[in-house]
Scaffold this motif. Structure first.
Motif, short mmCIF file in Angstrom:
data_model
loop_
_atom_site.label_atom_id
_atom_site.label_comp_id
_atom_site.label_asym_id
_atom_site.label_seq_id
_atom_site.Cartn_x
_atom_site.Cartn_y
_atom_site.Cartn_z
N ASN A 1 -8.44 -3.79 8.61
CA ASN A 1 -7.93 -4.67 7.36
C ASN A 1 -8.78 -5.65 6.78
O ASN A 1 -8.73 -5.84 5.33
CB ASN A 1 -6.88 -5.56 8.24
CG ASN A 1 -5.67 -5.07 8.56
OD1 ASN A 1 -5.46 -3.56 8.21
ND2 ASN A 1 -4.80 -5.65 9.48
N SER B 1 -4.10 -1.47 10.67
CA SER B 1 -2.84 -1.62 10.06
C SER B 1 -1.84 -0.76 10.49
O SER B 1 -2.02 0.46 11.11
CB SER B 1 -2.56 -1.82 8.68
OG SER B 1 -2.72 -0.33 8.21
N SER B 2 -0.24 -1.08 10.66
CA SER B 2 0.62 -0.13 11.23
C SER B 2 0.77 1.26 10.43
O SER B 2 0.86 2.18 11.13
CB SER B 2 1.93 -0.61 11.39
OG SER B 2 2.23 -1.52 10.06
N ASN C 1 8.92 -4.50 9.55
CA ASN C 1 8.04 -4.15 8.14
C ASN C 1 9.11 -3.79 6.93
O ASN C 1 10.06 -3.27 7.40
CB ASN C 1 7.00 -3.51 8.28
CG ASN C 1 5.66 -4.13 8.91
OD1 ASN C 1 5.49 -5.39 8.92
ND2 ASN C 1 4.71 -3.38 9.29
N VAL D 1 -4.74 -13.11 5.37
CA VAL D 1 -4.30 -12.09 6.35
C VAL D 1 -5.24 -11.02 6.48
O VAL D 1 -5.76 -10.67 7.79
CB VAL D 1 -3.00 -11.75 5.95
CG1 VAL D 1 -2.40 -10.64 7.05
CG2 VAL D 1 -2.06 -12.58 5.88
N ILE E 1 -1.95 -4.61 1.98
CA ILE E 1 -2.88 -4.10 3.24
C ILE E 1 -2.36 -2.66 3.73
O ILE E 1 -3.38 -1.90 4.11
CB ILE E 1 -2.82 -5.34 4.34
CG1 ILE E 1 -3.51 -6.59 3.70
CG2 ILE E 1 -3.75 -4.72 5.65
CD1 ILE E 1 -3.34 -7.67 4.94
N ASN E 2 -1.11 -2.50 4.08
CA ASN E 2 -0.73 -1.21 4.68
C ASN E 2 -1.22 0.23 3.80
O ASN E 2 -2.05 0.94 4.57
CB ASN E 2 0.79 -1.09 4.84
CG ASN E 2 1.12 -2.29 5.91
OD1 ASN E 2 0.40 -3.29 6.12
ND2 ASN E 2 2.07 -1.84 6.78
N ILE F 1 2.36 -8.65 1.30
CA ILE F 1 1.10 -8.64 2.29
C ILE F 1 1.03 -6.93 2.61
O ILE F 1 0.00 -6.16 2.66
CB ILE F 1 1.10 -9.48 3.36
CG1 ILE F 1 1.23 -10.95 3.15
CG2 ILE F 1 0.17 -8.97 4.36
CD1 ILE F 1 1.58 -11.96 4.23
N ASN F 2 2.19 -6.55 2.91
CA ASN F 2 2.45 -5.10 3.43
C ASN F 2 2.06 -4.17 2.21
O ASN F 2 1.73 -3.14 2.46
CB ASN F 2 3.73 -4.77 4.15
CG ASN F 2 3.82 -5.66 5.53
OD1 ASN F 2 4.75 -6.01 5.92
ND2 ASN F 2 2.59 -5.39 6.27
N LYS G 1 5.71 -11.58 3.21
CA LYS G 1 5.54 -10.36 4.20
C LYS G 1 5.40 -9.13 3.25
O LYS G 1 4.56 -8.38 3.44
CB LYS G 1 6.23 -10.61 5.40
CG LYS G 1 6.40 -9.34 6.20
CD LYS G 1 5.68 -9.80 7.58
CE LYS G 1 5.69 -8.53 8.69
NZ LYS G 1 4.60 -7.92 8.83
#
Ligand code: PAF
Length: 305
Positions: free
Chosen positions: A203, A254-255, A101, A245, A192-193, A188-189, A185
């Motif tokens: 999410n 999420s991670s 990521n 997403v 969301i993250n 997005i991270n 990407k």
């Protein structure tokens, strides 16, 4: 093909299991030196809840020297140190894939790139959950985009690679413009993250209308920084992509939220922290990404007490 997977996390084990199912692959796994209890097998639970066992071949330095393909499946913050350690062992013709990521400029690593070596970024949307030591669940079928970030790859080598990866874990697409995909990407991270970690939610909650204004503000900053890197992104399209997403992975943790729960180091420095750092370099204020970066740092430090 001789393949070494570096990293025993959810994504590393997913690729290890899937590539090992192809008889023509000779796959081995390189774990972090911190992992002392190395089992004989791993367990893989597929998306229809069937469990499978796979013997694990652990990679020695000789495996790394003979590898045709090396796939790094590490957290962004662990990558440079690992690459410094392993890269001198790789042969000139090995292809290297980086899956993580956040954004990293591998050309800035303290190592010269080997001439003609293909350095490839891999962006994945598969859901993989580590449920125990060497135990993973494929929680969502997804897609992988791969593309060249440094070095060279012949058309022949490229099509063999895409075919082989596609047979193991479909679908895989070669992207000519992987840089743009990496920024999408990242965007997005960036949303969301940290938001799922701060609000401690799945999410899907992020698609809620109450987050829309904040999402726009975070993404607007990413759009401005991306422009400085010659990547042109549309705020409208990005907003829609982020919501899609969030909806598609509605029940996922999420991670970053998982890292906070498990008291692990997060990737925040390479996500919102990267936007903050680039803002400082290019003299562009990034108050929303900066605030999220600081909030996650605070949450993580509280976590350690
Ligand atoms: O880091 C993650 O969790 C994933 O990249 C994503 C896309 C936010 C889905 O959970």
């Amino acid at each position: 093909m001789n393949i070494v997977i570096i990293g025993q996390g959810a994504i590393g084990l997913l690729w290890y299991f899937k590539l090992s199912q192809q008889a023509h692959n000779n796959v081995s796994l390189r774990c972090s030196a911190k992992v002392t209890n190395l089992p004989e097998r791993m367990t893989f639970t597929d998306s229809s809840q069937q469990s499978h066992q796979q013997i694990i071949a652990f990679a020695s330095d000789e495996h790394l020297q003979q590898a045709d393909l090396i796939i790094y499946c590490l957290k962004a913050y662990a990558l440079e140190q690992a690459h410094l350690q392993y890269h001198p062992l790789f042969n000139q013709n090995a292809t290297i894939i980086f899956s993580h990521n956040g954004l990293i400029d591998i050309k800035s690593f303290a190592l010269p790139l080997k001439k003609n070596q293909a350095n490839i970024a891999m962006l994945m949307t598969h859901g993989s959950l580590k449920t125990d030591h060497f135990n993973i669940m494929h929680t969502g079928e997804g897609h992988s985009d791969i593309g060249l970030i440094a070095g060279d790859i012949s058309a022949n080598k490229r099509s063999t690679l895409v075919k082989m990866l596609n047979e193991a874990l479909p679908s895989v697409t070669w992207q000519q413009h992987i840089k743009e995909k990496q920024w999408i990407k990242l965007a997005i991270n960036c949303v969301i993250n940290p938001l799922t970690a701060i609000h401690n939610c799945d999410n899907g909650v992020i698609a809620n209308v109450k987050f829309q204004q904040e999402i726009q503000a975070i993404l607007q900053e990413v759009v401005m920084i991306a422009r400085k890197h010659e990547v042109s992104l549309s705020l409208h399209d990005l907003t829609q992509t982020v919501c899609k997403v969030a909806q598609n992975t509605a029940l996922n943790c999420s991670s970053m939220r998982s890292d906070i729960h498990a008291k692990r180091k997060t990737e925040i420095d390479h996500i919102n922290g990267f936007v903050h750092q680039q803002g400082a370099i290019h003299n562009i204020p990034t108050p929303h990404n900066t605030a999220l970066w600081q909030q996650i740092k605070k949450l993580a430090s509280k976590n350690r007490c």
